[in-house]
Design a protein around this motif. Sequence first.
Motif, mmCIF file in Angstrom:
data_model
loop_
_atom_site.group_PDB
_atom_site.id
_atom_site.type_symbol
_atom_site.label_atom_id
_atom_site.label_comp_id
_atom_site.label_asym_id
_atom_site.label_seq_id
_atom_site.Cartn_x
_atom_site.Cartn_y
_atom_site.Cartn_z
ATOM 1 N N ALA A 93 0.848 -1.200 0.000
ATOM 2 C CA ALA A 93 0.000 0.000 0.000
ATOM 3 C C ALA A 93 0.876 1.241 0.000
ATOM 4 O O ALA A 93 0.877 2.030 0.940
ATOM 5 C CB ALA A 93 -0.923 -0.007 1.218
ATOM 6 N N ASP A 94 1.656 1.412 -1.069
ATOM 7 C CA ASP A 94 2.517 2.583 -1.147
ATOM 8 C C ASP A 94 1.811 3.699 -1.905
ATOM 9 O O ASP A 94 1.074 3.455 -2.841
ATOM 10 C CB ASP A 94 3.831 2.233 -1.847
ATOM 11 C CG ASP A 94 3.630 1.896 -3.316
ATOM 12 O OD1 ASP A 94 4.147 2.632 -4.157
ATOM 13 O OD2 ASP A 94 2.925 0.907 -3.612
ATOM 14 N N ASN A 95 2.034 4.912 -1.431
ATOM 15 C CA ASN A 95 1.511 6.096 -2.113
ATOM 16 C C ASN A 95 2.639 6.657 -2.967
ATOM 17 O O ASN A 95 3.427 7.471 -2.529
ATOM 18 C CB ASN A 95 1.045 7.129 -1.077
ATOM 19 C CG ASN A 95 0.294 8.281 -1.703
ATOM 20 O OD1 ASN A 95 0.349 8.492 -2.904
ATOM 21 N ND2 ASN A 95 -0.397 9.043 -0.879
ATOM 22 N N LYS A 96 2.730 6.132 -4.202
ATOM 23 C CA LYS A 96 3.819 6.493 -5.116
ATOM 24 C C LYS A 96 5.178 6.286 -4.454
ATOM 25 O O LYS A 96 6.067 7.129 -4.515
ATOM 26 C CB LYS A 96 3.663 7.929 -5.594
ATOM 27 C CG LYS A 96 2.398 8.111 -6.423
ATOM 28 C CD LYS A 96 2.350 9.446 -7.122
ATOM 29 C CE LYS A 96 1.097 9.529 -7.982
ATOM 30 N NZ LYS A 96 0.958 10.806 -8.666
ATOM 31 N N GLY A 97 5.309 5.133 -3.799
ATOM 32 C CA GLY A 97 6.581 4.754 -3.192
ATOM 33 C C GLY A 97 6.690 5.088 -1.724
ATOM 34 O O GLY A 97 7.548 4.558 -1.029
ATOM 35 N N GLN A 98 5.821 5.971 -1.190
ATOM 36 C CA GLN A 98 5.908 6.389 0.198
ATOM 37 C C GLN A 98 4.974 5.569 1.089
ATOM 38 O O GLN A 98 3.898 5.159 0.654
ATOM 39 C CB GLN A 98 5.560 7.880 0.326
ATOM 40 C CG GLN A 98 6.516 8.794 -0.404
ATOM 41 C CD GLN A 98 7.922 8.735 0.138
ATOM 42 O OE1 GLN A 98 8.133 8.692 1.350
ATOM 43 N NE2 GLN A 98 8.904 8.718 -0.753
ATOM 44 N N GLY A 99 5.390 5.363 2.339
ATOM 45 C CA GLY A 99 4.563 4.657 3.302
ATOM 46 C C GLY A 99 4.341 5.486 4.550
ATOM 47 O O GLY A 99 4.773 6.635 4.636
#
Length: 645
Positions: A93-99
């Motif tokens: 569940a990454d937001n464009k690579g961010q967690g």
Amino acid sequence: MTEATAPNSQPESGGGNAHGHGHGASKAALAVGAIGIVFGDIGTSPLYAFRETFAGAVNIAIDRMHVLGVVSLIFWSMVIVVALQYVTILMRADNKGQGGSLALIALISRHIGTTKYAWLVVLLGVFATSLFYGDSMITPAISVLSAVEGLTVVDPGLETFVIPIAVILLICLFVLQQRGTAKVGALFAPVMIVWFTTLAGLGLNQIIQNPDILYALNPYYAVMFFITDKFVAFLAMGAVVLAVTGSEALYSDMGHFGRGPMRLSWFGFVMPCLLLNYFGQGAMIAGLPPEQAAEVVKNPFFLLAGEEYRLPLVILATVATFIASQAVISGAFSITHQAMQLGFMPRLSIRHTSETEAGQIYIPVVNWALMVAVILLVLTFQSSSALASAYGIAVTGAVTIDTLLMGVLFVGVWKWKWWVAAPVVIFFLIIDGAYFAANLFKVPDGGWFPLVVGLIAFTLLTTWARGRKLMRERMHETALPIEIFAKSAKNSATRVPGTAIFMASQTAGVPSALLHNIKHNKVLHERVVILTVLIADSPYVDPEERCEYHDLGDGFYRAILHYGFMEETDVPQGLKKMTRCGGDFDMMHTSFFLSRQTLLPSEKPGMPIWREKIFAWMLRNAATAMDFFRLPTNRVVELGSQVEI
């Protein structure tokens, strides 16, 4: 001027690639880097987790059955909570690579929009973030203190020096933050690799001597522990969970290295080393007579080593906890930056400590506040065992909230059928909820501290978000349409050479600074640009979509700069790429006009008076837009305005 939140329609990244931290590096290189930066928190848990289960507040008999039960519980907790829930599921569940919690709620909000329960999702994510601040205070205190306490194993007479040494080390840690981690960061991975290898070696040595401890791999012993001890076993979960503290941080740090390298580090190196050490501590205790075991369990980690190796082990442990604390503090800076960009926190002064890595930042007010809190914790609780009572509740609270958000993710984003998602969420909720419930019994003994910190942080975050929303609404209600203003102003004011940029929080209406300027100075520049900075709910914005502009005629333009919540809002740099807005921007012939709002009492206040006072205090102490947007100091004019909320 304030940063606003705007939707972003770009699809999420499915690859979980790192952004910024090691761009283009190989998977193996990123995996090694992750060992040094990400796994310090959970990697130093063997110093106190096993000890606190037996030597803590809960009275557990020290015999073979209980040792096997505790070790089995640690093993399966690590498998279920860390390996399965976080590393396997949530890292998808990454937001464009961010967690992390804020990145997760931004991802979910983008899909569920303004549905009936969207506000609840945001509140849950904000509260999980608030709990992180309590955790970031306790982690350096308990980690460094537990390492320095190893001196008492080397020589009991050194006990009086433990607190002073720990305090000095912690002060040095926070003082060094302003220099950044770019130079010492290169040492993190080698030191932590030595640390984890040492953990594995010490544990393996004991396992070889008492291989029966491997029976703990069977969940039967964890189940029998609960059947035999019932409520005592339930309370023991409050100490066992110390073995998985840092799991939420793994998810938050995903953006630095990417999910692939972090999974490789975890499954290929970190998890085996940790488990070998926990099994080794259990093997050592299980192989001793009860009387001797009762003494050894007071500090089993350092007793894994022979007497001649204990002092070097104390030094290595101290360095490892120093690195672990550094990672947590950097995480607090990163979370604060995200909160500012997403509109949950006022602008704070941010310093960049690296010329090449945008993510390496230093926030003075956060650093010194954490230092004061950590020192007070050490002086108040006096020992890592006492601090263990305060530790855990913040972590388990955040993990439980992440489980609830995971349910929304399954149904709202991944479009699972509810009858598929429900069993998975209920399973994790039972596990995580049990750990959180067990930690609630620690509240009178120190568990209240992270809850109080979390409640204060939650109040501040939500108050700022609510206050800014009310201010934007009030300003929008009285805003004059820019088209009407441009037509009426072109003949009523003298045009002077140069460019004037008026910063505005809204993409509609005339900013108050522009109205005050024409009212008092009676002049307009040849080129007037109304500039809004919008922060998307994704961590990064495509550079091709950074700039947006509208020609309003008569030398008036409306410009918008789009940034992700992990990006630096450098307005002059952004303007260099905005060439179609009446030509290039020459900073020597450009003036920036800012609005600074002053709150006035309202006949119908939008929030309780005590929250309004908190918001007014936060507004007064916020960093100026000039610093936050990196505007040239000698080209800024600030004009005041009054707003009722």
